[in-house]
Design a protein around this motif. Structure first.
Motif, PDB file in Angstrom:
ATOM      1  N   LEU A  39      -7.044  -1.105   0.604  1.00  0.00           N
ATOM      2  CA  LEU A  39      -6.407  -1.156   1.917  1.00  0.00           C
ATOM      3  C   LEU A  39      -7.440  -1.523   2.987  1.00  0.00           C
TER       4      LEU A  39
ATOM      5  N   TRP B 204       2.075  -4.179   3.502  1.00  0.00           N
ATOM      6  CA  TRP B 204       3.434  -3.643   3.457  1.00  0.00           C
ATOM      7  C   TRP B 204       3.348  -2.192   3.014  1.00  0.00           C
ATOM      8  N   ASP B 205       4.098  -1.313   3.693  1.00  0.00           N
ATOM      9  CA  ASP B 205       4.170   0.035   3.150  1.00  0.00           C
ATOM     10  C   ASP B 205       5.362   0.084   2.190  1.00  0.00           C
ATOM     11  N   GLU B 206       5.601   1.251   1.610  1.00  0.00           N
ATOM     12  CA  GLU B 206       6.641   1.327   0.591  1.00  0.00           C
ATOM     13  C   GLU B 206       8.012   0.987   1.172  1.00  0.00           C
ATOM     14  N   GLU B 207       8.230   1.460   2.388  1.00  0.00           N
ATOM     15  CA  GLU B 207       9.507   1.211   3.051  1.00  0.00           C
ATOM     16  C   GLU B 207       9.769  -0.297   3.175  1.00  0.00           C
TER      17      GLU B 207
ATOM     18  N   ALA C 238       0.832  -1.198   0.000  1.00  0.00           N
ATOM     19  CA  ALA C 238       0.000   0.000   0.000  1.00  0.00           C
ATOM     20  C   ALA C 238       0.863   1.242   0.000  1.00  0.00           C
ATOM     21  N   GLY C 239       0.810   2.016  -1.081  1.00  0.00           N
ATOM     22  CA  GLY C 239       1.525   3.285  -1.159  1.00  0.00           C
ATOM     23  C   GLY C 239       0.676   4.394  -0.565  1.00  0.00           C
ATOM     24  N   GLU C 240       1.043   5.642  -0.922  1.00  0.00           N
ATOM     25  CA  GLU C 240       0.274   6.801  -0.464  1.00  0.00           C
ATOM     26  C   GLU C 240      -1.150   6.740  -1.039  1.00  0.00           C
TER      27      GLU C 240
END
Ligand SMILES: NC(=O)c1ccc[n+]([C@@H]2O[C@H](COP(=O)([O-])OP(=O)(O)OC[C@H]3O[C@@H](n4cnc5c(N)ncnc54)[C@H](O)[C@@H]3O)[C@@H](O)[C@H]2O)c1
Ligand SMILES: [Zn+2]
Length: 677
Positions: free
Chosen positions: A654, A665-668, A646-648
């Motif tokens: 989501l 998972w976030d972008e990081e 899931a990005g911004e």
């Protein structure tokens, strides 16, 4: 009999025999063999001859008859009051002559009021109500005896099974038209075509064929509608009804009987002509098919005074619209290649005036359609042009077929580029396999090649591709890489600065990936995901080129159809030439490392979904990266999803993942994972 009389008699007999046959095909079989315009011309000729030669009149002439015989498969219904036809007017003069005839007969010189009604193109039906309940419905048949179609009419959604209110006569017959609205007709034919069922020539035939079914379950599935346009028998006869036809229609409406919303009244012949013009202009926009308008003397008393002739009332007339169906000869068939390689047979016709324009081409869709029609070059065909729709060939006039007609040969080579034509078994469309080299497909293919998910050539948009092809600078993708500054700045609106920027991005794009390269080739049905699966599986272009259908089916997401597309593509030397040219201008990609035996990829067997905006990479890059690690990237979240990236600004996906307890998972996290592997 004199020589000329004999000739006249012969012509009359010929016309009578032909019209009787047309009637049978149209009314009994619901499958007309000639367009109405042709029928009307022959009928007019017959009527003129009969009028000029009263000695040849006959009660058995088609000019004296209504409709056709009722099918004996249905129970017969004898109409209490015959259901008649209408006289026709084909131009303004004959409409004004109709008005004058009436006034002469009535010995009046007033302006008469007329009820003005669209002439719905369906079939006439009589519906009988007793004590407010629908008890019987019948077709017109030959005017005296019709077919009992009660069960079928009951299935028509807008036919009331019981009348509203209380103020109706104990027994009342409602007459009107059952028809198929245009959109229902279109959908029905599309479905019939798909399922190999009977395709109907026009909405009238579809309505007639649907209503006269022995199994009312079939009728129930057809999109039929009913609009009333008059009253038949009324019992008791002293039941009080308005004195005007238009008022009686309103009475019907008050009982819940549906009426055509475009009915109105007008004063005199002039008023009628204005209505005609108004409806003619609206014709294409109306949701139902009409073949003209009907004018009826509004005053019932006057109607009764005027009475009837053999087959039609004197107080009404149908003013016909210009025909939407005509007959003409098929001169030849040409094959056009569309932007995606689809090959469409186009009928070249002897020009014919139909639907308000002169038509000299009509589509024949595809090979299946040609077979369904059984059409041959030289045949006389019925052309239909309704509204803005592309003219269609609806049928062949078998009776006019000559011995020198020739079968239509579908090309095995593309008429534009000479590549092989491929037609898969379960597809109706044949396609040119020329892809990149076919001029007809070139622009489309080149745009795809330069697009973001393919070679991603900055500054090379659709407009520029058009320009380059039109200026003869680019024929195949490899030509992009031979462009030079002098060639580019010769183009309109191309400054030196943007030209050199374009050359830079062309140079940069030479370094790509095997997956993107495969995708850029535009092989049918090889999208991004398939291209990437192919790259991972085969690892080199050479092994994909050599792969058999069986080898290809072993790849994830590749079925028989896609496999066949791939094999056909690489079998075409035009395509392999383009590939070789691309390699020789320096297109290259990093080698894909072999998957070691027994070692599984870190995301093997996992399914993920990507949503929202990623700041460090595009979604398609993230997708390729995850796929390279063995993951399957799906479009929507379900309980089978293993994790969601899931990005911004991630939205509903989501929320759904959280609801289902799917890992997020976030972008990081994604970047970290990719760095680790
Ligand atoms: N192509 C062929 O082979 C072929 C064969 C026979 C008949 N036809 C066509 O049918 C026509 C003759 O047929 P017909 O006698 O059945 O009918 P018609 O079309 O001349 O007129 C009478 C019919 O119009 C209909 N109608 C629609 N709206 C109406 C309204 N508001 N008020 C009254 N009636 C209305 C009714 O069904 C009525 O029975 C010919 O002119 C021809 O165009 C074609
Ligand atoms: Zn081609």
């Amino acid at each position: 009999m004199s020589e000329t009389d004999l000739q006249v008699k012969q012509r009359i007999d010929e016309l009578r025999a032909r019209l009787a046959e047309y009637n049978y095909q149209y009314y009994v079989k619901d499958a007309p063999t000639v367009p109405d315009a042709e029928y009307d011309r022959e009928m007019q000729e017959l009527m003129a001859l009969e009028q000029a030669h009263p000695e040849f009149q006959s009660v058995n002439s088609p000019s004296q008859k209504v409709g056709g015989q009722a099918l004996t498969a249905f129970e017969q219904v004898t109409h209490d009051v015959p259901m008649l036809s209408l006289d026709n007017a084909f131009d303004e003069a004959s409409l004004l002559a109709f008005e004058k005839r009436i006034l002469d007969r009535l010995k009046q010189s007033v302006t008469l009021a007329f009820s003005c009604e669209p002439k719905l193109d369906g079939l006439a039906v009589s519906i009988l109500y007793e004590d407010g309940q629908l008890v019987r419905a019948a077709t017109r048949g030959d005017g005296q005896v019709g077919e009992n179609i009660t069960a079928n009419v009951r299935t028509i959604a807008n036919v009331p099974l019981s009348l509203r209110g209380k103020n109706w006569p104990q027994r009342v017959e409602v007459r009107g038209e059952v028809f198929m609205p245009k959109n229902g007709f279109k959908t029905l034919n599309e479905n019939q075509r798909k399922s190999g069922g009977k395709v109907f020539a026009n909405p009238r035939n579809a309505a007639a064929g649907s209503l006269r079914q022995l199994d009312s379950k079939i009728t129930a599935k057809r999109p039929l509608m009913f609009y009333a346009y008059s009253l038949g028998v009324v019992t008791p006869s002293e039941f009080e009804l308005p004195e005007q036809h238009s008022e009686r229609l309103n009475t019907l409406a008050s009982w819940g009987v549906p009426l055509c919303p475009d009915i109105t009244t007008a004063q005199g012949g002039k008023g009628c002509l204005a209505y005609y013009q108004h409806i003619l202009e609206k014709r294409d926009a109306l949701p139902y098919d009409i073949d003209g308008v009907v004018f009826k003397v509004d005053d019932i008393q006057l109607q009764n005074t005027l009475g009837f002739v053999a087959r039609a009332p004197r107080w009404a007339i149908a003013q016909k619209f210009p025909a939407q169906e005509e007959v003409t000869q098929l001169i030849d068939v040409e094959f056009q290649v569309g932007r995606t390689g689809a090959i469409t047979p186009v009928a070249r016709l002897e020009p014919v005036f139909v639907g308000g324009v002169t038509v000299s081409n009509a589509t024949l869709h595809n090979q299946d359609e040609i077979e369904r029609l059984g059409v041959k070059v030289g045949d006389y065909v019925v052309i239909r042009r309704a509204g803005d729709v592309i003219p269609q060939v609806v049928s062949v006039v078998e009776a006019k077929r000559q011995s020198n007609v020739k079968p239509i040969e579908f090309p095995t080579q593309c008429p534009v580029c000479d590549s092989n034509v491929e037609k898969l078994e379960d597809e109706a469309v044949a396609r040119c396999t020329g892809g990149l080299i076919c001029a007809a497909q070139r622009k489309q293919a080149l745009k795809h090649f330069a697009s973001r998910k393919a070679f991603d050539i900055d500054g090379l948009g659709d407009k520029l591709v058009d320009q380059l092809v039109d200026a003869n600078l680019v024929h195949s993708p490899a030509d992009f890489f031979t462009l030079s500054l002098p060639k580019l700045i010769g183009l309109e609106r191309m400054a030196e600065k943007s030209a050199s920027k374009l050359l830079d991005s062309l140079e940069a794009s030479k370094r790509t990936t095997l997956a993107k390269f495969l995708y850029a080739l535009g092989i049918r049905e090889v999208g991004e995901a398939t291209a990437s699966n192919l790259a991972l599986h085969f690892r080199t272009l050479e092994s994909i080129r050599q792969a058999s259908i069986d080898d290809l089916i072993a790849v994830q997401d590749v079925g028989e159809i896609v496999a066949a597309h791939i094999v056909n593509f690489f079998n075409e030397s035009h395509n392999t030439d383009v590939i070789d040219a691309l390699l020789s201008v320096g297109i290259n990609w990093p080698e894909i490392e072999a998957k070691e035996e027994g070692v599984t990829l870190p995301l093997e067997g996992k399914t993920c979904v990507i949503t929202g905006t990623l700041s460090t990479m595009g979604r398609s890059d993230a997708k390729s990266a995850l796929q390279a690690l063995g993951a399957k990237v799906a479009g929507s979240v379900s309980k089978n999803t293993d994790f969601l990236v899931a990005g911004e600004k991630a939205g509903s996906k989501l929320t759904k993942a959280q609801d289902l307890g799917v890992d997020v998972w976030d972008e990081e996290a994604l970047v970290a994972f990719l760095e680790r592997h």
